[in-house]
Design an enzyme around this catalytic site. Structure first.
Site, mmCIF file in Angstrom:
data_model
loop_
_atom_site.group_PDB
_atom_site.id
_atom_site.type_symbol
_atom_site.label_atom_id
_atom_site.label_comp_id
_atom_site.label_asym_id
_atom_site.label_seq_id
_atom_site.Cartn_x
_atom_site.Cartn_y
_atom_site.Cartn_z
ATOM 1 N N ASN A 1 33.184 44.446 64.539
ATOM 2 C CA ASN A 1 33.144 45.337 63.253
ATOM 3 C C ASN A 1 31.955 45.901 62.937
ATOM 4 O OD1 ASN A 1 33.451 46.544 60.753
ATOM 5 N ND2 ASN A 1 33.501 44.342 59.476
ATOM 6 N N ARG B 1 37.459 46.924 64.551
ATOM 7 C CA ARG B 1 37.730 47.580 63.176
ATOM 8 C C ARG B 1 37.414 48.826 63.679
ATOM 9 N NH1 ARG B 1 34.999 46.358 57.317
ATOM 10 N NH2 ARG B 1 36.203 47.915 56.205
ATOM 11 N N HIS C 1 39.950 50.577 53.271
ATOM 12 C CA HIS C 1 40.110 49.052 53.226
ATOM 13 C C HIS C 1 41.472 48.597 53.539
ATOM 14 C CE1 HIS C 1 36.990 49.203 49.465
ATOM 15 N NE2 HIS C 1 36.253 48.977 50.867
ATOM 16 N N LEU D 1 38.046 44.559 45.150
ATOM 17 C CA LEU D 1 36.722 45.240 44.264
ATOM 18 C C LEU D 1 35.678 44.430 44.764
ATOM 19 C CD1 LEU D 1 38.539 44.508 40.729
ATOM 20 C CD2 LEU D 1 38.580 46.481 42.176
ATOM 21 N N GLY D 2 34.564 45.158 45.438
ATOM 22 C CA GLY D 2 33.466 44.772 45.873
ATOM 23 C C GLY D 2 32.330 45.804 45.705
ATOM 24 N N ASN D 3 31.266 45.890 46.762
ATOM 25 C CA ASN D 3 30.641 47.044 46.913
ATOM 26 C C ASN D 3 31.269 48.463 46.742
ATOM 27 O OD1 ASN D 3 27.833 45.912 46.317
ATOM 28 N ND2 ASN D 3 28.045 45.188 48.651
ATOM 29 N N ARG E 1 28.748 54.538 44.278
ATOM 30 C CA ARG E 1 29.576 55.680 44.349
ATOM 31 C C ARG E 1 30.174 55.971 42.867
ATOM 32 N NH1 ARG E 1 32.646 52.905 48.983
ATOM 33 N NH2 ARG E 1 31.385 53.603 50.867
ATOM 34 N N ARG F 1 26.604 41.490 39.654
ATOM 35 C CA ARG F 1 26.183 40.223 38.950
ATOM 36 C C ARG F 1 25.176 40.683 38.017
ATOM 37 N NH1 ARG F 1 26.171 36.011 43.787
ATOM 38 N NH2 ARG F 1 26.076 38.041 44.911
ATOM 39 N N GLY G 1 34.473 40.591 46.840
ATOM 40 C CA GLY G 1 33.428 40.141 46.039
ATOM 41 C C GLY G 1 33.641 39.843 44.468
ATOM 42 N N GLY H 1 36.575 41.138 42.746
ATOM 43 C CA GLY H 1 37.801 40.542 42.348
ATOM 44 C C GLY H 1 38.157 39.062 42.680
ATOM 45 N N GLU H 2 37.319 38.270 43.661
ATOM 46 C CA GLU H 2 37.436 37.006 43.784
ATOM 47 C C GLU H 2 36.568 36.192 42.941
ATOM 48 O OE1 GLU H 2 37.138 36.130 48.151
ATOM 49 O OE2 GLU H 2 38.013 37.875 48.534
ATOM 50 N N ASN H 3 35.467 36.579 42.660
ATOM 51 C CA ASN H 3 34.613 35.776 41.926
ATOM 52 C C ASN H 3 34.136 36.175 40.517
ATOM 53 O OD1 ASN H 3 33.691 34.490 44.396
ATOM 54 N ND2 ASN H 3 33.003 36.464 44.867
ATOM 55 N N GLU I 1 39.541 39.958 56.624
ATOM 56 C CA GLU I 1 39.730 41.237 57.401
ATOM 57 C C GLU I 1 39.935 40.852 58.791
ATOM 58 O OE1 GLU I 1 38.083 45.234 55.327
ATOM 59 O OE2 GLU I 1 37.155 43.425 54.157
HETATM 60 P P1 ADP Z 1 31.392 44.773 50.261
HETATM 61 O O1 ADP Z 1 32.085 45.830 49.647
HETATM 62 O O2 ADP Z 1 30.047 45.179 50.786
HETATM 63 O O3 ADP Z 1 32.293 43.859 51.267
HETATM 64 P P2 ADP Z 1 31.508 42.369 48.650
HETATM 65 O O4 ADP Z 1 33.115 42.376 48.694
HETATM 66 O O5 ADP Z 1 30.803 41.254 48.922
HETATM 67 O O6 ADP Z 1 31.069 43.751 48.880
HETATM 68 O O7 ADP Z 1 31.277 42.533 46.870
HETATM 69 C C1 ADP Z 1 29.987 42.505 46.575
HETATM 70 C C2 ADP Z 1 30.140 42.504 45.085
HETATM 71 O O8 ADP Z 1 30.635 41.173 44.632
HETATM 72 C C3 ADP Z 1 28.814 42.685 44.275
HETATM 73 O O9 ADP Z 1 28.811 43.345 43.184
HETATM 74 C C4 ADP Z 1 28.566 41.161 43.771
HETATM 75 O O10 ADP Z 1 27.785 41.283 42.579
HETATM 76 C C5 ADP Z 1 29.839 40.803 43.641
HETATM 77 N N1 ADP Z 1 29.900 39.058 43.731
HETATM 78 C C6 ADP Z 1 29.701 38.501 44.732
HETATM 79 N N2 ADP Z 1 29.689 37.225 44.423
HETATM 80 C C7 ADP Z 1 29.861 37.059 43.368
HETATM 81 C C8 ADP Z 1 30.089 36.112 42.108
HETATM 82 N N3 ADP Z 1 29.886 34.787 42.531
HETATM 83 N N4 ADP Z 1 30.278 36.490 40.935
HETATM 84 C C9 ADP Z 1 30.358 37.596 40.411
HETATM 85 N N5 ADP Z 1 30.094 38.849 41.287
HETATM 86 C C10 ADP Z 1 29.943 38.600 42.595
#
Ligand code: ADP
Length: 402
Positions: free
Chosen positions: A7, A91, A180, A210-212, A242, A286, A332, A334-336, A387
């Site tokens: 990747n 990828r 994605h 939902l991540g960066n 963005r 966070r 990141g 969506g999961e956390n 992925e």
């Molecule tokens: P990328 O798009 O770079 O792969 P990720 O999927 O790793 O990004 O997501 C990053 C985002 O996830 C950041 O905004 C981060 O704050 C959030 N995140 C990661 N771990 C946690 C957590 N334990 N609790 C809340 N938000 C989290």
């Protein structure tokens, strides 16, 4: 069968070796700062982490180092000989309009990737460099391209077209592609199987990565029918840096008021906007939420803009699919982030969504976790994305001709 998953980003290269008969991760690693001072490789296997520092001028040099490290036991290499790698899955960012599935990289396919490089000027040259290195270093080993956009090629024209003069779509391929795709495919397939195994309807799923970077996809009967990112990953919901959807005329205003060039505005919309731009605090959700909890109003606003926009996409995709059976959260955030998930689904009760708030707050991460109540008409699931495994599965499928 051992598959190497590669990747490549603009200055990075992540990799995994996966034993596909058991879907076991044997080792993973990453190279950072390719072409920049201080480049290094980290490799993890058997619960240990190793670091190798070496100047790397480009992705070809990075790939050569990766291959050496895979057989070097002193830095956690897991192979006795590089010939154990039976296939490589890459990828690759963009299919253009040429492929609708992952593809074996023949010399002809490579030419098509090169033709489409303009669609992803940051990523495609790195992807192509790794493919070429692989062909040299591992001659005879099949390479498979797994595209970020391929899952979205099933979108109907009325969903992927921009309402601009048609000839510009024909000549310049200006249309929505979505990104994605590997993640949306993995989590929607995982969710679909879970829904079927548990006796729930699975025909209308909205997946929220939902991540960066964030994107939302409508998956009807296993196929993507719409997605929130567009010609580039800039379109859709607000993200770490963005802006997401914006009136294109804003570009002209910024050029006039701030004397910016169009290129500078595009960088501003990609790198200085979103959570970072609105909150003024951070692109990391966070940090932004922590500030919001302390009473920082701009941080609160940025978080509210995000949950509101994701909610709107879910609602519009329910309309696009004639209803909703399941919402999937991954990535990141969506999961956390229970707070973001709760903010997003709040107000969707009219669609039959009922969140189990206690379950939503739990931290466990099984392959699928339901966070809706038993009475909910719509299942709400957390499905951690993978992925690399999806790329390895596709690589095996294409190589075996399945
Ligand atoms: P990328 O798009 O770079 O792969 P990720 O999927 O790793 O990004 O997501 C990053 C985002 O996830 C950041 O905004 C981060 O704050 C959030 N995140 C990661 N771990 C946690 C957590 N334990 N609790 C809340 N938000 C989290």
């Amino acid at each position: 069968m051992k598959v190497l998953v590669v990747n490549a980003g603009s200055s990075s290269l992540k990799y995994q070796v996966i034993e596909m008969n058991t879907e076991t991760l044997l080792c993973k690693g990453g190279i950072e700062r390719i072409g920049i001072e201080g480049s290094n490789l980290t490799q993890e296997s058997g619960g240990k982490k190793y670091n190798v520092e070496k100047p790397l001028a480009n992705h070809t040099e990075g790939f050569d180092l990766l291959i050496k490290c895979l057989t070097d036991k002193s830095v956690g290499g897991v192979l006795d000989d590089i010939s154990e790698i039976e296939a490589v899955g890459h990828r690759v960012l963009h299919t253009g309009t040429d492929f609708d599935d992952s593809v074996l990289i023949t010399p002809e396919a490579l030419k098509i990737l090169e033709k489409n490089a303009f669609l992803g000027p940051l990523h495609m040259p790195a992807n192509i460099a790794c493919v070429k290195s692989c062909m040299q270093v591992l001659p005879g080993v099949p390479n498979v391209a797994v595209f970020d956009t391929a899952f979205h090629t099933t979108m109907p024209a009325y969903a992927y077209m921009y309402a601009i003069p048609y000839e510009d779509y024909e000549q310049f391929k200006i249309r929505r592609y979505g990104f994605h795709g590997t993640s949306h495919k993995f989590v929607s397939q995982t969710a679909k199987k879970w829904l079927e195994d548990n006796g729930f309807a699975s025909g209308r799923i909205v997946t929220c990565h939902l991540g960066n970077g964030s994107s939302i996809t409508a998956v009807k009967d296993g196929k993507c029918v719409d997605t929130s990112m567009g010609m580039t990953p800039l379109e859709g919901v607000p993200m770490g840096t963005r802006s997401g959807d914006i009136d294109a005329s804003v570009v002209e205003f910024l050029c006039n008021f701030k004397k910016m060039t169009v290129g500078e505005v595009i960088t501003y919309l990609n790198k200085k906007s979103g959570f970072l731009g609105v909150s003024g605090v951070s692109s990391d959700s966070r940090n932004m939420l922590e500030e919001a909890h302390k009473g920082n109003e701009r941080a609160r606003l940025a978080a509210d803009m995000f949950t509101y926009k994701v909610k709107k996409y879910i609602g519009s995709y329910a309309a696009a699919m004639g209803g909703l059976d399941c919402i999937v959260f991954t990535g990141g955030i969506g999961e956390n982030s229970d707070e973001m998930r709760e903010g997003i689904v709040k107000g969707l009760e009219f669609l039959g969504v009922e969140l189990d708030k206690a379950e939503n707050k739990k931290r466990e991460k099984p392959p699928v976790r339901e966070i809706s109540t038993k009475a909910s008409k719509v299942r709400v699931l957390i499905v951690p994305t993978n992925e690399e495994l999806m790329i390895a599965r596709d690589t095996r499928r294409i190589v075996k001709g399945e």
